[in-house]
Design an enzyme around this catalytic site. Structure first.
Site, PDB file in Angstrom:
ATOM      1  N   LYS A  38       6.432 -52.428  -8.242  1.00 58.40           N
ATOM      2  CA  LYS A  38       5.815 -51.432  -9.168  1.00 58.40           C
ATOM      3  C   LYS A  38       6.305 -51.613 -10.427  1.00 58.40           C
ATOM      4  O   LYS A  38       7.528 -51.182 -10.794  1.00 58.40           O
ATOM      5  CB  LYS A  38       5.782 -50.023  -8.506  1.00 58.40           C
ATOM      6  CG  LYS A  38       4.934 -49.084  -9.454  1.00 58.40           C
ATOM      7  CD  LYS A  38       4.741 -47.700  -8.667  1.00 58.40           C
ATOM      8  CE  LYS A  38       5.858 -46.799  -9.026  1.00 58.40           C
ATOM      9  NZ  LYS A  38       5.806 -46.454 -10.693  1.00 58.40           N
ATOM     10  N   ASP A  65       1.103 -49.709 -12.111  1.00 54.20           N
ATOM     11  CA  ASP A  65       0.684 -48.108 -11.995  1.00 54.20           C
ATOM     12  C   ASP A  65       0.578 -47.586 -13.261  1.00 54.20           C
ATOM     13  O   ASP A  65       1.847 -46.900 -13.883  1.00 54.20           O
ATOM     14  CB  ASP A  65       1.707 -47.685 -11.220  1.00 54.20           C
ATOM     15  CG  ASP A  65       1.518 -46.134 -10.924  1.00 54.20           C
ATOM     16  OD1 ASP A  65       0.320 -45.871 -10.778  1.00 54.20           O
ATOM     17  OD2 ASP A  65       2.482 -45.683 -10.531  1.00 54.20           O
ATOM     18  N   LYS A  67      -2.027 -45.512 -14.030  1.00 56.02           N
ATOM     19  CA  LYS A  67      -3.000 -44.239 -14.259  1.00 56.02           C
ATOM     20  C   LYS A  67      -3.922 -43.905 -15.077  1.00 56.02           C
ATOM     21  O   LYS A  67      -3.649 -42.800 -15.825  1.00 56.02           O
ATOM     22  CB  LYS A  67      -2.002 -43.002 -13.926  1.00 56.02           C
ATOM     23  CG  LYS A  67      -0.716 -43.369 -12.902  1.00 56.02           C
ATOM     24  CD  LYS A  67      -0.059 -41.959 -12.735  1.00 56.02           C
ATOM     25  CE  LYS A  67       0.998 -42.063 -11.513  1.00 56.02           C
ATOM     26  NZ  LYS A  67       2.024 -43.031 -11.652  1.00 56.02           N
ATOM     27  N   ASP A  70      -9.370 -41.762 -18.944  1.00 56.57           N
ATOM     28  CA  ASP A  70     -10.193 -41.867 -20.115  1.00 56.57           C
ATOM     29  C   ASP A  70     -11.753 -41.764 -20.077  1.00 56.57           C
ATOM     30  O   ASP A  70     -12.122 -41.653 -18.777  1.00 56.57           O
ATOM     31  CB  ASP A  70      -9.628 -42.802 -21.178  1.00 56.57           C
ATOM     32  CG  ASP A  70      -9.640 -42.618 -22.665  1.00 56.57           C
ATOM     33  OD1 ASP A  70     -10.788 -41.811 -23.114  1.00 56.57           O
ATOM     34  OD2 ASP A  70      -8.867 -42.766 -23.476  1.00 56.57           O
ATOM     35  N   THR A 129       2.827 -36.456  -6.751  1.00 54.96           N
ATOM     36  CA  THR A 129       3.831 -36.060  -5.817  1.00 54.96           C
ATOM     37  C   THR A 129       4.666 -35.041  -6.273  1.00 54.96           C
ATOM     38  O   THR A 129       5.689 -34.131  -5.788  1.00 54.96           O
ATOM     39  CB  THR A 129       4.610 -36.895  -4.922  1.00 54.96           C
ATOM     40  OG1 THR A 129       5.168 -37.861  -6.005  1.00 54.96           O
ATOM     41  CG2 THR A 129       3.764 -37.774  -4.019  1.00 54.96           C
ATOM     42  N   ARG A 221      14.009 -44.755  -6.868  1.00 58.45           N
ATOM     43  CA  ARG A 221      15.591 -44.550  -7.262  1.00 58.45           C
ATOM     44  C   ARG A 221      16.408 -44.965  -6.054  1.00 58.45           C
ATOM     45  O   ARG A 221      17.370 -45.359  -6.086  1.00 58.45           O
ATOM     46  CB  ARG A 221      15.799 -43.062  -7.475  1.00 58.45           C
ATOM     47  CG  ARG A 221      15.347 -42.924  -9.006  1.00 58.45           C
ATOM     48  CD  ARG A 221      15.243 -41.265  -9.334  1.00 58.45           C
ATOM     49  NE  ARG A 221      14.002 -40.781  -8.995  1.00 58.45           N
ATOM     50  CZ  ARG A 221      13.572 -39.661  -9.291  1.00 58.45           C
ATOM     51  NH1 ARG A 221      14.460 -38.676  -9.897  1.00 58.45           N
ATOM     52  NH2 ARG A 221      12.461 -39.073  -8.801  1.00 58.45           N
TER      53      ARG A 221
END
Length: 242
Positions: A38, A65, A67, A70, A129, A221
């Site tokens: 990603k 990714d 996101k 607009d 999340t 992570r």
């Protein structure tokens, strides 16, 4: 999507500040062509499409990714550019509404056609999340429950030509029941039971996500900050396949 572009259900978030850090991380894997990774705003805003090309050169499938959120015309033009890159997934915010989501899909198709590549899968972001039910109620002023909100946004995404959604595993059973098992459900906020949750509010294990209906999971992570990322990746693969 060709065999050489096949994606894998465990996606690694490349949350690094520099391309040198990315390359050093990927160099630890004996065959990066088996990875789906990603690329988020942090890397793309700094390096643009060049970082996508560098990682694709290693054979990795790409989940881009960004996101996007607009007005429809702006999103359509942006997705036309991204559709040319030959990535496998891109994301937009479902809160942008049906006109924006449909414009995003038109842009992807036009860009992919122009570049003679496969059309990326369009995934709609429901609720991040990091958003808690309290934040949904008090900051977004949403009077639906978290599950009701996510289901409503996923239905909107499905009706607006998206291929799937990004969602917490906690809402997956309701999503599969309401939207159907054929839709794609990509789940971030994945942790082993021994991992720290960090700033994620709605986390799940790989096993929980898969059993609930996830088609793919995103791990950041616990793998990209591990001292032994290849071993960490293998642990998550094992957990997903358990």
């Amino acid at each position: 999507m060709t065999d050489s572009q096949a994606t894998h259900p465990l996606m690694i978030a490349l949350d690094f500040q520099t391309k040198e850090a990315v390359q050093a991380f990927l160099a630890q894997f004996p065959d990066p062509a088996h990875l789906t990774v990603k690329i988020g705003m942090e890397l793309f805003d700094r390096y643009g499409p060049a970082i996508v090309k560098e990682i694709q050169a290693r054979g990795c499938a790409i989940f881009l990714d960004l996101k996007l959120f607009d007005i429809p015309n702006t999103v359509e033009r942006a997705l036309t550019q991204l559709g040319e890159l030959g990535v496998q997934y891109v994301t937009v915010h479902t809160l942008g509404g049906s006109a924006m989501l449909q414009a995003a899909q038109r842009g992807l198709v036009a860009g992919a056609k122009r570049a003679h590549v496969a059309v990326p899968h369009l995934l709609g972001v429901t609720e991040l999340t990091s958003i808690s039910p309290v934040g949904l109620r008090d900051e977004q002023n949403c009077r639906l429950t978290m599950t009701e909100q996510v289901v409503a946004l996923a239905k909107l995404a499905q009706q607006s030509d998206c291929d799937g959604v990004i969602t917490s595993a906690l809402e997956l059973p309701a999503l599969v029941a309401a939207v159907g098992p054929e839709f794609e459900y990509v789940v971030p906020g994945i942790r082993l039971a021994s991992d720290a949750a960090g700033d994620q509010q709605r986390v799940a294990t790989p096993q929980t996500a898969r059993q609930a209906g996830a088609t793919a999971i995103v791990v950041g992570r616990p793998i990209n900050q591990s001292k032994t990322p290849v071993s960490a990746y293998a642990q998550y693969q094992t957990a997903w396949n358990a």
